[in-house]
Structures are given as structure tokens and as C-alpha cells.
Design an enzyme around this catalytic site. Structure first.
Site, short mmCIF file in Angstrom:
data_model
loop_
_atom_site.label_atom_id
_atom_site.label_comp_id
_atom_site.label_asym_id
_atom_site.label_seq_id
_atom_site.Cartn_x
_atom_site.Cartn_y
_atom_site.Cartn_z
N GLY A 191 -3.47 -7.41 -1.41
CA GLY A 191 -2.11 -7.25 -0.71
C GLY A 191 -2.37 -6.93 0.56
O GLY A 191 -1.70 -6.08 0.92
N ASN A 226 -2.16 -8.21 3.68
CA ASN A 226 -1.53 -9.02 5.15
C ASN A 226 -0.46 -8.04 5.43
O ASN A 226 -0.07 -8.14 6.73
CB ASN A 226 -1.22 -10.21 4.76
CG ASN A 226 -0.21 -10.64 3.88
OD1 ASN A 226 -0.53 -10.33 2.63
ND2 ASN A 226 1.05 -10.46 4.28
N GLY A 257 2.12 -3.95 5.19
CA GLY A 257 2.35 -2.55 4.29
C GLY A 257 1.28 -1.92 4.22
O GLY A 257 0.43 -2.01 5.18
N SER A 300 2.90 4.35 -8.80
CA SER A 300 4.08 4.71 -8.24
C SER A 300 4.48 6.05 -9.11
O SER A 300 4.25 6.13 -10.25
CB SER A 300 4.94 3.63 -7.95
OG SER A 300 6.29 3.89 -7.99
N TYR A 313 9.51 -2.48 -13.46
CA TYR A 313 8.74 -2.14 -12.34
C TYR A 313 7.94 -0.72 -12.83
O TYR A 313 6.79 -0.22 -12.82
CB TYR A 313 9.48 -1.62 -11.18
CG TYR A 313 8.52 -1.31 -10.02
CD1 TYR A 313 7.84 -2.14 -9.53
CD2 TYR A 313 8.63 0.18 -9.70
CE1 TYR A 313 7.08 -1.52 -8.43
CE2 TYR A 313 8.02 0.48 -8.89
CZ TYR A 313 7.18 -0.23 -8.08
OH TYR A 313 6.39 0.26 -6.91
#
Length: 280
Positions: free
Chosen positions: A10, A12, A14, A139, A164
């Protein structure tokens, strides 16, 4: 870190992009894993230019697909015979239920099964490169999570918050089980809550509630701030040998009570192996 190779999923945008940039500044070779080639190539060029590090590579894979993940691991093995740091960063949340080509609910597939499968496929290289590290971005949402073993695919009822939170709890359970299984190999496994971050993850859903959430991104942490904690877990010398821990940004912290249930850790590991076609 000049002789080290790091992979960031991931990467690319943030946190992933900021993490890749932070690792590039250490002098390491950094392999970006991105779903879109054009965006990935743009990120690769920008990171190389701004860091002054030309050893930035791009591999393209859609982590929703186990076929793509297996191809990613094979392509990496063809390029390199070692891996010093694996950062499992890629993640998403979806307002509505979707299913991958493998028949798995997408949030669970990307947030949990993808790092599980990729980590296991790359373990031989990580062990060969020991001391090496696996860092998984979880998270604080895991604190409200449970693992619905009777309906991991959310076929009965789908709630994006629950989906999530379940996937992020899966990250913590996976990390603890992995750390136990890697004891004595020189490979460490840790996970972290990077903070509430203003990234494009907030832009993927168009429901009124998610549009409301995006209004507050101005108050969220910048990706570069959160990435500092990820880079520290990946590189800090004072974390040599530290494994099986959960961090809240840069500080070691307690994860949810149920995350320490070894029976649940092992059960999720075994089910994940079954879902990905690996040996338990």
C-alpha cells in the site's frame, strides 16, 4: 540500512508512501507494493527523487486476490534472495459488503488474510536474512473487535465498523501467534496503531456518514507523522529482538483483552491457513 531490503504494501499513498520514504532515507532498498502501476510508478519516482535514494523498486499486486499475492511473492523471490523488513500496511474499509474473487469478504481479505499470506510466503527469505522484522499496521479499532468464527464472511449481517474492527483484531492475533511460531529464528513480528490519519482510506466510501467523517480529516495526523512510528518499529536498534508486541504509535501498549487469548490466536491462524491453502 544500506545493505537492507524493505517491502512496504500500500505504498503509493498515505502511511505506506510516507513509510517507504522514511525507509528510503535510511539508505535501504525499498520495494513498493501498489495496486495501480501508474500511481505506483509516480510514487516510486517521487520517493527516489526526494530521498536521493535510487534503489526504489515497484511491484504491482491487487491484495484482494490471493493469486496476485502469490505472484507478488514469486516475483520478489526472482529479484532478491533476502528480505530484511516487511511492512504490512495496505488496508481498507468498505461501507458495503463486497466479496473477492476467492469468495472472501473484502475487508477481511485485504486487512487480515493478505498480510497473513504474504508474510508466510516470504518467511523463508526473512529467516535467511535474520535478524529481520515484520511490522503490521493495525488500529485502535481492534479494541472493539471480535472474531465471528461462525460468519467470517459476514453473510448474515454486514456492518462496516464491525468488519473493520474484526480485521484489525485479526492483525493483532496474527502478530502474537506469528511471534510465538518464529521464536528463535531471529525474525520479529510486531504491530501498531499508527494514530488516526488523514489518508485516502476516508475517500473510498460515498455514504453520508463517511462524507461526515471526511470533514474531520483536517484534525487527523499527517501520514508523515504516523509513518515515523512504523519506520521506528522497522529500524530502531533499541527494538532489536523485541517481538510479539502491540504499539500505540511509538510506545508499547496493551492491546484488547481478548487479543491475548492464545486459543483464539491459534484458531484464527488455522482458519487463515485453510482459507489461503497453506499448511497450518
Amino acid at each position: 540500512m544500506n545493505d537492507n531490503i524493505c517491502m512496504v504494501t500500500g505504498a503509493n499513498a498515505g502511511i505506506g508512501k510516507a513509510t517507504a520514504f522514511g525507509l528510503a532515507r535510511t539508505g535501504a532498498t525499498v520495494v513498493l507494493v501498489c495496486r495501480n502501476r501508474d500511481r505506483g510508478e509516480h510514487a516510486r519516482a517521487e520517493i527516489a527523487r526526494k530521498s536521493g535514494n535510487k534503489s526504489i523498486e515497484l511491484l504491482v499486486a491487487d491484495l484482494r486476490s490471493q493469486r496476485h499475492i502469490r505472484h507478488l511473492a514469486e516475483e520478489y523471490r526472482q529479484r532478491h534472495d533476502r528480505l530484511d523488513v516487511l511492512v504490512n500496511n495496505a488496508g481498507l474499509f468498505l461501507a458495503r459488503r463486497h466479496v473477492t474473487e476467492d469468495g472472501i469478504e473484502t475487508t477481511f481479505a485485504v486487512n487480515h488474510l493478505a498480510p497473513y499470506l504474504l508474510s508466510r510466503l516470504l518467511l523463508p527469505l526473512l529467516e535467511r536474512s535474520a535478524p529481520s522484522r515484520i511490522v503490521t499496521v493495525s488500529s485502535e479499532a481492534h479494541q472493539r473487535g471480535t472474531i465471528n468464527f461462525d460468519d467470517l464472511n459476514a453473510e448474515g449481517r454486514y456492518n462496516w465498523i464491525d468488519a473493520y474492527a474484526q480485521s484489525k483484531l485479526g492483525n493483532v492475533l496474527f502478530t502474537y501467534e506469528l511471534a510465538r511460531r518464529l521464536d528463535g529464528t531471529g525474525v520479529t513480528a510486531n504491530c501498531l496503531h499508527p494514530g488516526v490519519v488523514a489518508t485516502k482510506i476516508w475517500n473510498r466510501n460515498k455514504t453520508p456518514f463517511h462524507i461526515f467523517l471526511r470533514l474531520f480529516t483536517v484534525f487527523y495526523m499527517r501520514p508523515s507523522r504516523s509513518a515515523e512510528a512504523v519506520v521506528a518499529l522497522a529500524t530502531a536498534s533499541d527494538l532489536d529482538g523485541v517481538t510479539g508486541k502491540y504499539f500505540d504509535k511509538k510506545r508499547e501498549a496493551r492491546s484488547s483483552k481478548i487479543s491475548y487469548d492464545e486459543g483464539m490466536q491459534t484458531r484464527l491462524w488455522d482458519i487463515s491457513a485453510d482459507l489461503t491453502g497453506l499448511k497450518r
